[in-house]
Design a protein around this motif. Sequence first.
Motif, PDB file in Angstrom:
ATOM      1  N   ILE A 171      -2.954  21.307  10.143  1.00  0.00           N
ATOM      2  CA  ILE A 171      -2.408  22.222   9.998  1.00  0.00           C
ATOM      3  C   ILE A 171      -0.854  21.700  10.709  1.00  0.00           C
ATOM      4  N   GLY A 172       0.280  22.920  10.353  1.00  0.00           N
ATOM      5  CA  GLY A 172       1.784  22.323  10.985  1.00  0.00           C
ATOM      6  C   GLY A 172       1.893  20.786  10.873  1.00  0.00           C
ATOM      7  N   LEU A 173       2.086  20.383  12.345  1.00  0.00           N
ATOM      8  CA  LEU A 173       2.957  19.015  12.490  1.00  0.00           C
ATOM      9  C   LEU A 173       1.858  18.088  12.475  1.00  0.00           C
ATOM     10  N   VAL A 174       0.326  18.626  12.739  1.00  0.00           N
ATOM     11  CA  VAL A 174      -0.365  17.418  12.595  1.00  0.00           C
ATOM     12  C   VAL A 174      -0.615  16.753  10.716  1.00  0.00           C
ATOM     13  N   ALA A 175      -0.754  18.162  10.150  1.00  0.00           N
ATOM     14  CA  ALA A 175      -0.577  17.692   8.660  1.00  0.00           C
ATOM     15  C   ALA A 175       0.066  16.911   8.274  1.00  0.00           C
ATOM     16  N   ASP A 176       1.259  17.816   8.359  1.00  0.00           N
ATOM     17  CA  ASP A 176       2.884  16.808   8.057  1.00  0.00           C
ATOM     18  C   ASP A 176       2.547  15.432   8.033  1.00  0.00           C
ATOM     19  N   TYR A 177       2.760  14.863   9.657  1.00  0.00           N
ATOM     20  CA  TYR A 177       2.038  13.568  11.068  1.00  0.00           C
ATOM     21  C   TYR A 177       1.237  13.100   9.600  1.00  0.00           C
ATOM     22  N   GLN A 178       0.035  13.497   9.344  1.00  0.00           N
ATOM     23  CA  GLN A 178      -0.920  12.530   8.328  1.00  0.00           C
ATOM     24  C   GLN A 178      -0.142  11.971   7.430  1.00  0.00           C
ATOM     25  N   GLN A 179       0.352  13.657   6.683  1.00  0.00           N
ATOM     26  CA  GLN A 179       0.758  12.917   5.178  1.00  0.00           C
ATOM     27  C   GLN A 179       1.710  11.682   4.957  1.00  0.00           C
ATOM     28  N   ASP A 180       2.857  12.068   5.744  1.00  0.00           N
ATOM     29  CA  ASP A 180       4.145  10.857   6.719  1.00  0.00           C
ATOM     30  C   ASP A 180       3.494   9.566   6.998  1.00  0.00           C
ATOM     31  N   MET A 181       2.699  10.069   7.734  1.00  0.00           N
ATOM     32  CA  MET A 181       2.253   8.558   8.104  1.00  0.00           C
ATOM     33  C   MET A 181       1.212   7.985   7.236  1.00  0.00           C
ATOM     34  N   GLU A 182      -0.080   8.320   6.224  1.00  0.00           N
ATOM     35  CA  GLU A 182      -0.230   7.226   4.494  1.00  0.00           C
ATOM     36  C   GLU A 182       1.348   7.043   3.264  1.00  0.00           C
ATOM     37  N   GLN A 183       2.144   7.311   4.095  1.00  0.00           N
ATOM     38  CA  GLN A 183       3.540   7.115   2.577  1.00  0.00           C
ATOM     39  C   GLN A 183       3.820   6.120   3.377  1.00  0.00           C
ATOM     40  N   LEU A 184       3.057   5.190   4.616  1.00  0.00           N
ATOM     41  CA  LEU A 184       3.910   3.831   4.922  1.00  0.00           C
ATOM     42  C   LEU A 184       2.985   3.031   4.539  1.00  0.00           C
ATOM     43  N   PRO A 185       4.036   1.391   4.036  1.00  0.00           N
ATOM     44  CA  PRO A 185       3.143   0.798   3.037  1.00  0.00           C
ATOM     45  C   PRO A 185       1.753   0.398   4.183  1.00  0.00           C
ATOM     46  N   TRP A 186       1.569   0.058   5.363  1.00  0.00           N
ATOM     47  CA  TRP A 186       1.077  -0.926   6.208  1.00  0.00           C
ATOM     48  C   TRP A 186      -0.385  -0.081   6.105  1.00  0.00           C
ATOM     49  N   VAL A 187       0.308   1.588   6.144  1.00  0.00           N
ATOM     50  CA  VAL A 187      -1.131   2.693   6.653  1.00  0.00           C
ATOM     51  C   VAL A 187      -1.591   2.781   5.517  1.00  0.00           C
ATOM     52  N   ALA A 188      -0.767   2.515   4.740  1.00  0.00           N
ATOM     53  CA  ALA A 188      -1.302   2.887   3.272  1.00  0.00           C
ATOM     54  C   ALA A 188      -2.540   2.025   2.791  1.00  0.00           C
ATOM     55  N   ALA A 189      -2.265   0.585   3.388  1.00  0.00           N
ATOM     56  CA  ALA A 189      -3.494  -0.862   2.739  1.00  0.00           C
ATOM     57  C   ALA A 189      -4.210  -0.828   3.268  1.00  0.00           C
ATOM     58  N   GLU A 190      -3.886  -0.548   5.274  1.00  0.00           N
ATOM     59  CA  GLU A 190      -4.830  -0.397   6.083  1.00  0.00           C
ATOM     60  C   GLU A 190      -6.100   0.448   5.919  1.00  0.00           C
ATOM     61  N   LEU A 191      -5.889   1.922   5.689  1.00  0.00           N
ATOM     62  CA  LEU A 191      -6.445   3.129   4.669  1.00  0.00           C
ATOM     63  C   LEU A 191      -6.972   3.099   3.951  1.00  0.00           C
ATOM     64  N   GLY A 192      -6.837   1.697   2.386  1.00  0.00           N
ATOM     65  CA  GLY A 192      -6.950   0.939   1.763  1.00  0.00           C
ATOM     66  C   GLY A 192      -8.774   0.775   1.553  1.00  0.00           C
ATOM     67  N   THR A 193      -8.339   0.054   2.421  1.00  0.00           N
ATOM     68  CA  THR A 193      -9.568  -1.265   3.032  1.00  0.00           C
ATOM     69  C   THR A 193     -10.981  -0.665   4.103  1.00  0.00           C
ATOM     70  N   TYR A 194     -10.332   0.143   4.970  1.00  0.00           N
ATOM     71  CA  TYR A 194     -11.064   1.068   5.671  1.00  0.00           C
ATOM     72  C   TYR A 194     -11.862   2.617   5.823  1.00  0.00           C
ATOM     73  N   ARG A 195     -11.093   3.245   4.917  1.00  0.00           N
ATOM     74  CA  ARG A 195     -11.840   4.286   4.450  1.00  0.00           C
ATOM     75  C   ARG A 195     -12.625   3.991   3.850  1.00  0.00           C
ATOM     76  N   PRO A 196     -13.501   3.678   2.426  1.00  0.00           N
ATOM     77  CA  PRO A 196     -14.669   2.901   2.292  1.00  0.00           C
ATOM     78  C   PRO A 196     -15.464   2.799   2.658  1.00  0.00           C
ATOM     79  N   LEU A 197     -15.051   1.571   4.204  1.00  0.00           N
ATOM     80  CA  LEU A 197     -16.107   2.070   5.154  1.00  0.00           C
ATOM     81  C   LEU A 197     -16.286   2.296   6.076  1.00  0.00           C
ATOM     82  N   LEU A 198     -15.365   3.415   6.026  1.00  0.00           N
ATOM     83  CA  LEU A 198     -16.426   4.728   7.071  1.00  0.00           C
ATOM     84  C   LEU A 198     -16.497   5.588   6.145  1.00  0.00           C
ATOM     85  N   THR A 199     -16.674   5.933   4.693  1.00  0.00           N
ATOM     86  CA  THR A 199     -17.237   7.051   3.431  1.00  0.00           C
ATOM     87  C   THR A 199     -18.574   6.368   3.661  1.00  0.00           C
TER      88      THR A 199
END
Length: 209
Positions: A171-199
Amino acid sequence: MCLYSVPVSLYCAKLRLLMRFKRLAWSELPPPGGYGSEAYTALVPAGSLPALKVGAHIIADSEAIAEYLEESVPLPPALPTDLMERAQVRALGRFHDTRLEPCVRALFSDIGQPHPRAEAFEQLHQRLQQLQKALALRPNIQFCLADCGLIVSLEWVTMMYKSWGLPHPFIGLVADYQQDMEQLPWVAAELGTYRPLLTQWIKTKTPSP
C-alpha cells in the motif's frame, strides 16, 4: 564479462537489473561444478552467488559488484551526484540487504504451505512498514543502486503472497514505488524473463492438488 549465477537467484537478478540499466553486454554461466562445489569455491572462497568475472579477475558479493560497475561504467549513473543523496541511496540498499531481504528469505521454506509461519510473516510485515518510511528518504531520481535489490525482493513478496492466497501486500509509497519501477524498460525486461522462472520455482514447492 561473465556473470556466475543461477537463474532464480534474487541477488543475481539484482545485478542483471543494474547491467541492463547500464546497457552492458555479458555472458552468464552456472557456477563451475555447481553451487558450493570445490571447483567454484576455488574461484569464490565463500561459494556465494553472484560473482562477476572481468578479464582475469573475479568479484564476489552483489553489492561489491554493483559498486564496481557504477565506478567502471559511470554512465548512466545509478548514484546521485550529491554526497548526502549518495549516502541515502546506500543506506536504502543496506536496508534491503540486511533487513528486508533476510525476512523475505526466511519465508522461502513456507512456500508450498497453506499459510506462512506467523512469527516470520509478522517480521516481514514490520520490515515492509519500515520500507514505507525508508522510501520517503529516497532521493528523487529515476533509478539508483538501491532499487536493484528492492525491485526483486518486492517481486518475491508479491509472488509468495499470491501462493498463500493472500491479497496484494503493498500500500502507499511501496505500492506506488513498485508500480513506477515496473514501468522502466530495463526493469520490465528483467521481470519479463525473471517472473516466469520464479513462478515455475514456486510451483515446484507447491504440492499437487
